[in-house]
Design a protein around this motif. Structure first.
Motif, PDB file in Angstrom:
ATOM      1  N   UNK A 402       3.457 -16.615 -10.304  1.00  0.00           N
ATOM      2  CA  UNK A 402       2.317 -15.732 -10.516  1.00  0.00           C
ATOM      3  C   UNK A 402       1.322 -16.351 -11.494  1.00  0.00           C
ATOM      4  N   UNK A 403       0.098 -15.883 -11.404  1.00  0.00           N
ATOM      5  CA  UNK A 403      -0.935 -16.203 -12.378  1.00  0.00           C
ATOM      6  C   UNK A 403      -1.797 -14.955 -12.559  1.00  0.00           C
ATOM      7  N   UNK A 404      -2.585 -14.950 -13.587  1.00  0.00           N
ATOM      8  CA  UNK A 404      -3.495 -13.838 -13.820  1.00  0.00           C
ATOM      9  C   UNK A 404      -4.400 -13.641 -12.602  1.00  0.00           C
ATOM     10  N   UNK A 405      -4.510 -12.411 -12.152  1.00  0.00           N
ATOM     11  CA  UNK A 405      -5.312 -12.103 -10.976  1.00  0.00           C
ATOM     12  C   UNK A 405      -4.496 -11.919  -9.717  1.00  0.00           C
ATOM     13  N   UNK A 406      -3.219 -12.354  -9.738  1.00  0.00           N
ATOM     14  CA  UNK A 406      -2.365 -12.134  -8.577  1.00  0.00           C
ATOM     15  C   UNK A 406      -1.924 -10.670  -8.523  1.00  0.00           C
ATOM     16  N   UNK A 407      -1.352 -10.300  -7.383  1.00  0.00           N
ATOM     17  CA  UNK A 407      -0.976  -8.909  -7.144  1.00  0.00           C
ATOM     18  C   UNK A 407       0.535  -8.792  -7.048  1.00  0.00           C
ATOM     19  N   UNK A 408       1.099  -7.818  -7.777  1.00  0.00           N
ATOM     20  CA  UNK A 408       2.524  -7.530  -7.690  1.00  0.00           C
ATOM     21  C   UNK A 408       2.836  -6.803  -6.379  1.00  0.00           C
ATOM     22  N   UNK A 409       4.097  -6.795  -5.966  1.00  0.00           N
ATOM     23  CA  UNK A 409       4.448  -6.016  -4.768  1.00  0.00           C
ATOM     24  C   UNK A 409       4.158  -4.517  -4.908  1.00  0.00           C
ATOM     25  N   UNK A 411       1.342  -3.463  -5.763  1.00  0.00           N
ATOM     26  CA  UNK A 411      -0.094  -3.344  -5.569  1.00  0.00           C
ATOM     27  C   UNK A 411      -0.886  -3.466  -6.855  1.00  0.00           C
ATOM     28  N   UNK A 412      -0.220  -3.583  -7.988  1.00  0.00           N
ATOM     29  CA  UNK A 412      -0.926  -3.696  -9.262  1.00  0.00           C
ATOM     30  C   UNK A 412      -1.371  -5.138  -9.488  1.00  0.00           C
ATOM     31  N   UNK A 413      -2.633  -5.304  -9.864  1.00  0.00           N
ATOM     32  CA  UNK A 413      -3.158  -6.630 -10.180  1.00  0.00           C
ATOM     33  C   UNK A 413      -2.747  -7.023 -11.590  1.00  0.00           C
ATOM     34  N   UNK A 414      -2.298  -8.258 -11.741  1.00  0.00           N
ATOM     35  CA  UNK A 414      -1.902  -8.756 -13.058  1.00  0.00           C
ATOM     36  C   UNK A 414      -3.166  -9.125 -13.820  1.00  0.00           C
ATOM     37  N   UNK A 415      -3.569  -8.263 -14.737  1.00  0.00           N
ATOM     38  CA  UNK A 415      -4.792  -8.501 -15.501  1.00  0.00           C
ATOM     39  C   UNK A 415      -4.518  -9.144 -16.847  1.00  0.00           C
ATOM     40  N   UNK A 416      -3.285  -9.086 -17.317  1.00  0.00           N
ATOM     41  CA  UNK A 416      -2.954  -9.708 -18.596  1.00  0.00           C
ATOM     42  C   UNK A 416      -2.723 -11.202 -18.401  1.00  0.00           C
ATOM     43  N   UNK A 417      -2.715 -12.002 -19.477  1.00  0.00           N
ATOM     44  CA  UNK A 417      -2.382 -13.419 -19.334  1.00  0.00           C
ATOM     45  C   UNK A 417      -0.997 -13.589 -18.708  1.00  0.00           C
ATOM     46  N   UNK A 418      -0.912 -14.468 -17.717  1.00  0.00           N
ATOM     47  CA  UNK A 418       0.355 -14.733 -17.019  1.00  0.00           C
ATOM     48  C   UNK A 418       0.516 -16.245 -16.834  1.00  0.00           C
ATOM     49  N   UNK A 419       0.764 -16.971 -17.925  1.00  0.00           N
ATOM     50  CA  UNK A 419       0.835 -18.439 -17.850  1.00  0.00           C
ATOM     51  C   UNK A 419       2.199 -18.939 -17.382  1.00  0.00           C
ATOM     52  N   UNK A 420       2.692 -18.402 -16.274  1.00  0.00           N
ATOM     53  CA  UNK A 420       4.061 -18.684 -15.842  1.00  0.00           C
ATOM     54  C   UNK A 420       4.237 -20.167 -15.511  1.00  0.00           C
ATOM     55  N   UNK A 421       3.277 -20.759 -14.830  1.00  0.00           N
ATOM     56  CA  UNK A 421       3.385 -22.184 -14.477  1.00  0.00           C
ATOM     57  C   UNK A 421       3.451 -23.048 -15.735  1.00  0.00           C
ATOM     58  N   UNK A 422       2.642 -22.723 -16.719  1.00  0.00           N
ATOM     59  CA  UNK A 422       2.627 -23.487 -17.970  1.00  0.00           C
ATOM     60  C   UNK A 422       3.976 -23.387 -18.682  1.00  0.00           C
ATOM     61  N   UNK A 423       4.572 -22.215 -18.649  1.00  0.00           N
ATOM     62  CA  UNK A 423       5.876 -22.024 -19.293  1.00  0.00           C
ATOM     63  C   UNK A 423       6.949 -22.845 -18.593  1.00  0.00           C
ATOM     64  N   UNK A 424       6.965 -22.790 -17.269  1.00  0.00           N
ATOM     65  CA  UNK A 424       7.983 -23.509 -16.516  1.00  0.00           C
ATOM     66  C   UNK A 424       7.825 -25.018 -16.681  1.00  0.00           C
ATOM     67  N   UNK A 425       6.607 -25.504 -16.632  1.00  0.00           N
ATOM     68  CA  UNK A 425       6.388 -26.938 -16.817  1.00  0.00           C
ATOM     69  C   UNK A 425       6.842 -27.388 -18.197  1.00  0.00           C
ATOM     70  N   UNK A 426       6.655 -26.533 -19.210  1.00  0.00           N
ATOM     71  CA  UNK A 426       7.042 -26.908 -20.569  1.00  0.00           C
ATOM     72  C   UNK A 426       8.543 -27.108 -20.694  1.00  0.00           C
TER      73      UNK A 426
END
Length: 773
Positions: A402-409, A411-426
């Motif tokens: 996920x990233x900010x702006x994506x939609x959860x199942x 139907x809610x849009x993720x409006x908060x920071x969601x740096x999931x890719x950055x966390x996983x890469x780290x």
């Protein structure tokens, strides 16, 4: 050299050798130590078990030895006639509403009357002049039972006779998102089981009840939600809320709802009946029997993915065992269903979730409830997708995050920071720990401990990943609000807020907020009681957000009161003045004074509230903006497994977390490390076994908590400080999400080491024995 010269040189040397005191940490962003750290270290901090009152009586509670039985009769005659016994109460002595419970459900009786629904359910309580007398009198209460077959399998609850007047089904959530006909080129399935975890607080429950002259009662408890507990107690006692006061004592650790209401409600009844103070200190066994536990969960999953490893569809069935009563099971189920696909983009999702009653011990709020169970399952599914496609497990996850702006199942849009890719890469890119030596002569830790049965030649190392997400604050329309008052007089600030310090660091944060806003060094946080306006329960990071926000707003109002006279005197607005290091200065340097001089004996105070934006319940298709905000965490686990005997040693856990803003570095680090350690317990050792509904080994000998020797190296490799603009200070909750992600990461690493599916937590030795050994 003259004597004068020698003396001067010696004095200069002495001055040079005098250590310069380090500056005291100050304000947000500093590692301000807790104000109660010294008292707790020295053993002088007052807990409920330490309290005393003149004319004190002691209480004991009689609990059911059966998980399911019909009560034929209760005879208290022998107990009442024992010397020293002052009162015996049963269900007949509850003057008000006989039911209580957290969340939206009031379905649990104070004392069982007709039917016993779980092992340890309260039946009667006794007050006596000595604790031994109270315990003997409780044992002397004669209860005649008609023992019934318990329903302990949640799958059987659907077809069983109703265990409760409200039925066996507490909630059903069918989530529908996308195209039900969508299919992927690769399909993987799994069946997963999560065991029952006990919150295992450091100190068992204790409390003191003192009757009041107005016919009311004061309860001194380690409550984490004093106003909620007060309202429940008042309804049960047949009193108005104003006649019941709860004073919060020191909380000896809380990773869940701290107080067992089946313990505190009888305590108040005894004080009201006897007219004397009554105290009860639970044994560890009573603590295990009384408070709620993490929901045991059965999960069935099917993931569809394309040839590149991108998820096309997720189908899942989630069954939560709520135990005998509803408690917070509806909330836990909402989190489980909403986060069933994890922090991944899933265009099509079809989830069925149920929470059902059984005759097992009640389940309730424990860190990351709902989210933790599904994380273990969906991360296992991601490992299966990677294995089936021959791809790196971290790479498969990166293609879906996920990233900010994506939609959860939902139907809610993720409006908060969601740096999931950055966390996983780290965590993926962080250097791996060194491998142990191959020769047995070199000392290194084997799975099972230094004196364990393991052999170096049978040890395999595995690396695995877990990515977790949790929601913050209440959900589905919960009205989250907190009130705080800040007062300043004689250069000392006082904060009044009913937010309970449970170890999450709120009192330290409140001090930091006032220090930074007002430039006042000495800040005190007043003790909590229900005479203050409510602040809500201490869970899901709500006090950092809501109560911290209320403190900040009140402090800013006091700041305006402080600066307005100066601004008026110099013909400028208060926005042109700043407070830093105890000084007030203007933008142009014309004004420069100290905060102490500006206060000049004044008493300033202000009260403010903080209420986040509203949410909404999930609808009949599991859709809705149910959550205020979310937090994320990625963990890479490295484990060593003896593939012959199934012993597992967690070598290292690398953690990257989305924290919004670091408010207290030392406190934040401790919270993350504690959450990770709790997750290791879920993964490897913690399982409260309840054969046929009976709690086996309700003590800290039979329940295997991880100790300092079981804690692996925890490396916090990255903290992403991307502020959530709707949260005060931009900060996020930090303690729950490592609990969610770490068990999944450990299980993933064991899968990598052994090639076994590992579909149950905690991981049993037979599940960690490699195929073919």
């Amino acid at each position: 050299m003259s004597n004068d010269a020698a003396t001067a040189e010696a004095e200069g040397t002495a001055e040079a050798a005098t250590p310069v005191p380090e500056p005291i940490p100050h304000g947000l962003g500093a590692s301000l130590p807790p104000a109660d750290a010294r008292a707790k270290t020295e053993g002088t901090f007052p807990y409920a078990a330490d309290l005393w009152a003149e004319g004190l009586l002691w209480a004991a509670v009689l609990r059911s030895p059966h998980p399911h039985a019909r009560i034929v009769s209760i005879d208290t005659t022998h107990a009442r006639e024992m010397p020293g016994v002052r009162a015996v109460v049963t269900h007949e002595d509850v003057p008000g509403t006989p039911l209580h419970g957290r969340g939206a459900h009031a379905d649990r009786p104070v004392f069982a009357s007709d039917v016993v629904r779980h092992h340890g359910e309260p039946l009667a309580a006794v007050a006596a002049d000595h604790p031994d007398t109270a315990r003997m009198a409780a044992a002397a209460v004669i209860v005649e039972y008609e023992v019934l077959d318990p329903v302990t399998d949640p799958e059987q609850a659907f077809g069983a006779e109703p265990l409760h007047p409200d039925g066996n089904l507490i909630r059903h959530i069918p989530l529908r998102h996308g195209d039900p006909e969508a299919a992927g080129e690769v399909v993987v399935e799994g069946l997963y089981r999560i065991g029952r975890q006990d919150p295992a607080p450091i100190g068992a429950e204790a409390g003191l009840a003192v009757p009041r002259p107005d016919g009311g009662v004061e309860l001194y408890l380690a409550s984490t939600d004093p106003h909620g507990d007060r309202d429940i107690a008042a309804a049960c006692y047949g009193l108005s809320p104003e006649q019941v006061k709860i004073v919060v004592t020191g909380v000896p650790g809380a990773t869940a709802d701290r107080e067992d209401q089946g313990f505190q409600l009888p305590l108040g009844l005894l004080a009201l009946k006897t007219g004397c103070p009554v105290k009860l200190t639970a044994t560890r066994e009573e603590s295990f029997l009384g408070h709620t536990h993490r929901h045991p969960t059965l999960l069935r999953y099917r993931h569809h993915a394309d040839a590149e490893g991108r998820i096309v569809k997720v189908e899942a069935q989630i069954l939560l065992d709520a135990g005998a009563y509803a408690d917070t099971s509806s909330d836990a189920l909402a989190a489980a269903v909403a986060f069933a696909c994890g922090p991944y983009v899933v265009p099509n999702a079809f989830i069925e979730g149920w929470a059902v009653r059984t005759n097992n011990p009640p389940s309730g709020h424990v860190r990351g409830e709902g989210a933790m169970q599904v994380c273990a399952a969906y991360e296992a599914q991601m490992d299966k997708v990677a294995k089936k496609l021959g791809l790196d497990p971290a790479e498969v996850r990166l293609r879906n995050v996920l990233a900010t702006g994506d939609v959860l199942p939902t139907g809610q849009t993720v409006t908060c920071p969601a740096p999931v890719a950055e966390l996983l890469q780290a965590v993926r890119d962080f250097p791996l720990p060194a491998l142990p030596k191959d020769t047995p002569e070199d000392e290194w830790l084997l799975p099972g401990g230094p004196e364990g049965a393991g052999e170096p030649g049978a040890v395999r190392r595995g690396v695995g990943y877990g990515i977790g997400m949790v929601h913050m604050l209440g959900a589905e329309g919960a009205d989250e609000v907190s009130t705080a008052t800040v007062k300043v007089q004689d250069g000392v600030a006082t904060v009044l807020c009913a937010a309970v310090e449970t170890g999450q660091g709120f009192t330290t944060l409140a001090r930091q907020i006032v220090q930074e806003t007002l430039g006042v060094d000495e800040v005190h946080v007043a003790p909590v009681d229900t005479d203050q306006p409510p602040a809500g329960a201490g869970c899901r990071g709500r006090h950092t957000w809501v109560s911290g926000g209320a403190v900040e707003r009140a402090a800013k109002m006091v700041r305006t009161q402080l600066l307005q006279p100066l601004a008026h005197q110099f013909g400028m607005s208060t926005e042109l003045l700043q407070i830093a290091d105890g000084k007030i200065t203007s933008y142009d340097g014309v004004l420069s004074t100290t905060v102490a001089e500006a206060l000049d004996g004044k008493e300033l105070w202000a009260t403010a509230q903080c209420r986040p934006h509203p949410t909404e319940p999930l609808d009949e298709a599991g859709q809705g903006d149910a959550f205020v905000g979310m937090a994320f965490c990625a963990i890479r686990a490295v484990v060593d497994v003896d593939i012959e005997i199934g012993s597992v040693r967690v070598v290292e856990l690398a953690v990257a977390q989305d924290v919004g803003r670091v408010l207290n570095p030392a406190q934040l680090t401790a919270r993350i490390e504690a959450g990770v350690t709790q997750g290791v317990g879920i993964a490897l050792t913690e399982n409260l076994r309840t054969p046929r509904g009976l709690i086996r080994h309700p003590d800290l000998t039979g329940y295997a908590l991880p100790t300092a020797l079981d804690t692996p190296d925890i490396r916090i490799v990255k903290l992403v400080e991307e502020r959530d603009v709707v949260a005060p200070f931009g900060a996020k909750a930090v303690s729950a999400v490592p609990v969610v992600a770490s068990p999944a990461a450990v299980a993933s690493a064991v899968r990598a080491a052994t090639g076994r599916p590992v579909n149950r937590l905690p991981i049993r030795p037979q599940a960690a024995v490699a195929t073919g050994t």
